[in-house]
Design a protein around this motif. Structure first.
Motif, PDB file in Angstrom:
ATOM      1  N   GLY A   1      -1.368  18.448-106.249  1.00 35.92           N
ATOM      2  CA  GLY A   1      -1.549  17.794-107.537  1.00 35.92           C
ATOM      3  C   GLY A   1      -1.135  18.680-108.691  1.00 35.92           C
ATOM      4  N   THR A   2      -1.419  19.957-108.579  1.00 37.84           N
ATOM      5  CA  THR A   2      -1.030  20.912-109.614  1.00 37.84           C
ATOM      6  C   THR A   2       0.483  20.969-109.755  1.00 37.84           C
ATOM      7  N   ILE A   3       1.167  21.066-108.635  1.00 39.55           N
ATOM      8  CA  ILE A   3       2.632  21.117-108.665  1.00 39.55           C
ATOM      9  C   ILE A   3       3.202  19.844-109.290  1.00 39.55           C
ATOM     10  N   ALA A   4       2.633  18.694-108.928  1.00 39.97           N
ATOM     11  CA  ALA A   4       3.143  17.416-109.443  1.00 39.97           C
ATOM     12  C   ALA A   4       2.943  17.304-110.951  1.00 39.97           C
ATOM     13  N   LYS A   5       1.751  17.656-111.445  1.00 39.13           N
ATOM     14  CA  LYS A   5       1.482  17.536-112.881  1.00 39.13           C
ATOM     15  C   LYS A   5       2.352  18.496-113.692  1.00 39.13           C
ATOM     16  N   LEU A   6       2.602  19.678-113.160  1.00 42.87           N
ATOM     17  CA  LEU A   6       3.480  20.611-113.855  1.00 42.87           C
ATOM     18  C   LEU A   6       4.903  20.062-113.925  1.00 42.87           C
ATOM     19  N   ASN A   7       5.406  19.544-112.812  1.00 36.06           N
ATOM     20  CA  ASN A   7       6.775  19.006-112.803  1.00 36.06           C
ATOM     21  C   ASN A   7       6.914  17.804-113.725  1.00 36.06           C
TER      22      ASN A   7
ATOM     23  N   TYR B   1       8.852  23.164-120.192  1.00 34.02           N
ATOM     24  CA  TYR B   1      10.152  23.620-119.698  1.00 34.02           C
ATOM     25  C   TYR B   1      10.308  23.176-118.243  1.00 34.02           C
ATOM     26  N   PRO B   2      11.092  22.133-117.972  1.00 33.97           N
ATOM     27  CA  PRO B   2      11.223  21.614-116.607  1.00 33.97           C
ATOM     28  C   PRO B   2      11.686  22.657-115.596  1.00 33.97           C
ATOM     29  N   ASP B   3      12.591  23.547-115.997  1.00 36.48           N
ATOM     30  CA  ASP B   3      13.078  24.553-115.053  1.00 36.48           C
ATOM     31  C   ASP B   3      11.986  25.546-114.680  1.00 36.48           C
ATOM     32  N   VAL B   4      11.131  25.894-115.650  1.00 40.36           N
ATOM     33  CA  VAL B   4      10.016  26.797-115.358  1.00 40.36           C
ATOM     34  C   VAL B   4       8.988  26.091-114.490  1.00 40.36           C
ATOM     35  N   ALA B   5       8.762  24.800-114.737  1.00 36.91           N
ATOM     36  CA  ALA B   5       7.845  24.018-113.908  1.00 36.91           C
ATOM     37  C   ALA B   5       8.315  24.020-112.460  1.00 36.91           C
ATOM     38  N   ARG B   6       9.617  23.831-112.281  1.00 34.19           N
ATOM     39  CA  ARG B   6      10.173  23.830-110.917  1.00 34.19           C
ATOM     40  C   ARG B   6       9.950  25.181-110.244  1.00 34.19           C
ATOM     41  N   LYS B   7      10.179  26.266-110.986  1.00 28.84           N
ATOM     42  CA  LYS B   7       9.998  27.608-110.411  1.00 28.84           C
ATOM     43  C   LYS B   7       8.540  27.863-110.052  1.00 28.84           C
ATOM     44  N   MET B   8       7.621  27.416-110.911  1.00 32.71           N
ATOM     45  CA  MET B   8       6.202  27.578-110.597  1.00 32.71           C
ATOM     46  C   MET B   8       5.841  26.805-109.334  1.00 32.71           C
ATOM     47  N   GLY B   9       6.325  25.569-109.249  1.00 27.90           N
ATOM     48  CA  GLY B   9       6.024  24.752-108.090  1.00 27.90           C
ATOM     49  C   GLY B   9       6.575  25.351-106.808  1.00 27.90           C
TER      50      GLY B   9
ATOM     51  N   ALA C   1      -9.153  28.186-108.152  1.00 28.51           N
ATOM     52  CA  ALA C   1      -8.738  28.048-109.550  1.00 28.51           C
ATOM     53  C   ALA C   1      -8.190  29.368-110.084  1.00 28.51           C
ATOM     54  N   GLU C   2      -8.866  30.455-109.786  1.00 27.33           N
ATOM     55  CA  GLU C   2      -8.415  31.755-110.276  1.00 27.33           C
ATOM     56  C   GLU C   2      -7.096  32.169-109.629  1.00 27.33           C
ATOM     57  N   LYS C   3      -6.948  31.918-108.337  1.00 22.39           N
ATOM     58  CA  LYS C   3      -5.724  32.300-107.638  1.00 22.39           C
ATOM     59  C   LYS C   3      -4.529  31.484-108.127  1.00 22.39           C
ATOM     60  N   LEU C   4      -4.692  30.174-108.231  1.00 23.12           N
ATOM     61  CA  LEU C   4      -3.582  29.339-108.702  1.00 23.12           C
ATOM     62  C   LEU C   4      -3.218  29.665-110.154  1.00 23.12           C
ATOM     63  N   THR C   5      -4.221  29.869-110.984  1.00 23.21           N
ATOM     64  CA  THR C   5      -3.942  30.235-112.381  1.00 23.21           C
ATOM     65  C   THR C   5      -3.130  31.515-112.451  1.00 23.21           C
ATOM     66  N   ALA C   6      -3.538  32.521-111.694  1.00 27.84           N
ATOM     67  CA  ALA C   6      -2.823  33.798-111.700  1.00 27.84           C
ATOM     68  C   ALA C   6      -1.403  33.648-111.181  1.00 27.84           C
ATOM     69  N   ASP C   7      -1.223  32.886-110.106  1.00 26.17           N
ATOM     70  CA  ASP C   7       0.114  32.721-109.525  1.00 26.17           C
ATOM     71  C   ASP C   7       1.042  31.961-110.461  1.00 26.17           C
ATOM     72  N   LEU C   8       0.519  30.945-111.134  1.00 21.61           N
ATOM     73  CA  LEU C   8       1.330  30.168-112.075  1.00 21.61           C
ATOM     74  C   LEU C   8       1.708  31.003-113.297  1.00 21.61           C
ATOM     75  N   ARG C   9       0.773  31.789-113.791  1.00 18.75           N
ATOM     76  CA  ARG C   9       1.064  32.646-114.944  1.00 18.75           C
ATOM     77  C   ARG C   9       2.035  33.761-114.590  1.00 18.75           C
ATOM     78  N   GLU C  10       1.988  34.220-113.363  1.00 21.65           N
ATOM     79  CA  GLU C  10       2.913  35.273-112.953  1.00 21.65           C
ATOM     80  C   GLU C  10       4.355  34.811-113.082  1.00 21.65           C
TER      81      GLU C  10
ATOM     82  N   SER D   1       5.395  31.928-114.974  1.00 25.21           N
ATOM     83  CA  SER D   1       5.699  31.353-116.295  1.00 25.21           C
ATOM     84  C   SER D   1       5.448  32.311-117.446  1.00 25.21           C
ATOM     85  N   LYS D   2       4.557  33.282-117.254  1.00 26.37           N
ATOM     86  CA  LYS D   2       4.098  34.172-118.339  1.00 26.37           C
ATOM     87  C   LYS D   2       3.402  33.378-119.447  1.00 26.37           C
ATOM     88  N   ASP D   3       2.938  32.190-119.129  1.00 24.99           N
ATOM     89  CA  ASP D   3       2.308  31.298-120.105  1.00 24.99           C
ATOM     90  C   ASP D   3       0.797  31.395-119.982  1.00 24.99           C
ATOM     91  N   LYS D   4       0.140  31.982-120.988  1.00 27.64           N
ATOM     92  CA  LYS D   4      -1.301  32.203-120.941  1.00 27.64           C
ATOM     93  C   LYS D   4      -2.119  30.933-121.153  1.00 27.64           C
TER      94      LYS D   4
END
Length: 346
Positions: free
Chosen positions: A36-42, A47-55, A77-86, A88-91
């Protein structure tokens, strides 16, 4: 509702979930939250390209079994947040959870004024973001703003605060603990600092491919501070999102002197999206665009004009204000009184 989700003035959904106790999740619930996280980001990330890279990054980690041992909501929640920020660099990106269940997504009407009774009650308890208003010695105004709520709720409080300091000779706006808020209230407050309408910010939304302009108002309720008297804005590394916007706007428009620390670096408005029964994610769905710089402060923060530790910023601003008033006044008696203030401060 268009909200810049923040550390202090989050939507009730995130405010409540941030305080919820941890609970055990099943493998199926974990997988649903990840997908669900990957889908909502995409679907929504600015930035669609960053969403794709996060997913892709999260999917690769899941394929390698990096999430397989996670059995609690907090850990996921903490693990996914950290991985996505790594990636995207988006806080602003933040996954949160609630054992009782996540409400369904509500349509974004583009309005800041659609709020629930629960939201109104929460914002009233924090005085709509206005922590302190004071007239300091030497006739220097001081306003501590912790967050920006929609003007439909906080407008009267903002007007009262700005009117209280309207007759001071210099103004200090303290954003050192400001986590952000709505662009409407930022423009509302800035309207008191300019004599004429000024274009302060734009916000581009990915899903609609539209850009909304934000201007100061031609007229205000109460008393306008005016565009001539000196203004000092205090910042810290904790200043974030909408707090950064106000600092960025007045700096670019040369309306204030920024004093303190470089801010946190979050320029993307955020909305919460339900990703599974017990998880939601704050997705940055838009980006700020300054009409002056044609960019924003994402990832780099807003650099102050005068860099000092955050806990020294108020003293520095106050001294600068008094020195400026002393040097510019033609009243000998007032000049002497201001000098005595400086002497007392040491």
């Amino acid at each position: 509702m268009l909200l810049l989700l923040t550390l202090m003035l989050a939507t009730p959904l995130f405010a409540q979930m941030g305080e919820r106790k941890d609970f055990t999740i099943t493998a199926a619930e974990r997988e649903q939250a990840i997908k669900g996280t990957i889908a909502k980001l995409n679907e929504n990330y600015v930035y669609p390209d960053v969403a794709r890279k996060m997913g892709e990054a999260v999917a690769a980690r899941a394929a390698k079994g990096e999430y397989a041992s996670i059995t609690t909501a907090k850990a996921l929640a903490e693990k996914l947040t950290a991985d996505l920020r790594e990636v995207s660099k988006d806080k602003h990106i933040h996954l949160s959870y609630q054992e009782a269940g996540i409400p369904d997504d509500t349509p974004d009407t583009g309005s800041e004024d659609t709020t629930s009774a629960e939201e109104r009650s929460y914002m009233a308890r924090v005085n709509f973001g206005f922590e302190k208003v004071e007239r300091m010695r030497g006739n220097v105004g001081y306003i501590d703003i912790r967050g920006f709520v929609p003007p439909a709720m906080g407008g009267e409080t903002a007007t009262a605060a700005m009117s209280f300091v309207a007759n001071t000779d210099a103004l200090i706006i303290d954003l050192r603990q400001n986590g952000g808020g709505t662009p409407g209230m930022i423009a509302y407050v800035l309207s008191y600092l300019f004599d004429e309408p000024v274009h302060v910010n734009d916000i581009y939304t990915r899903t609609t491919d539209e850009t909304r302009q934000w201007w100061t108002a031609a007229s205000v309720a109460g008393l306008r501070y005016g565009g001539k008297k000196p203004v000092y804005v205090l910042t810290s590394s904790r200043t974030f999102s909408g707090g950064e916007e106000l600092a960025y706007d007045v700096k670019n428009l040369k309306r204030a002197t920024l004093i303190g620390e470089t801010t946190g670096g979050g320029a993307h408005p955020v909305r919460p999206f339900k990703v599974s029964a017990h998880f939601a994610i704050g997705v940055p769905f838009a980006r700020a665009i300054s009409p002056v710089t044609k960019t924003n402060w994402e990832g780099v923060g807003v650099t102050p004009d005068i860099s000092v530790p955050a806990d020294s910023a108020l003293d520095k601003a106050y001294r600068m204000a008094i020195e400026n008033l002393r040097d510019t006044t033609k009243d000998a008696e007032r000049k002497a009184a201001l000098q005595r203030l400086l002497d007392q401060k040491g």
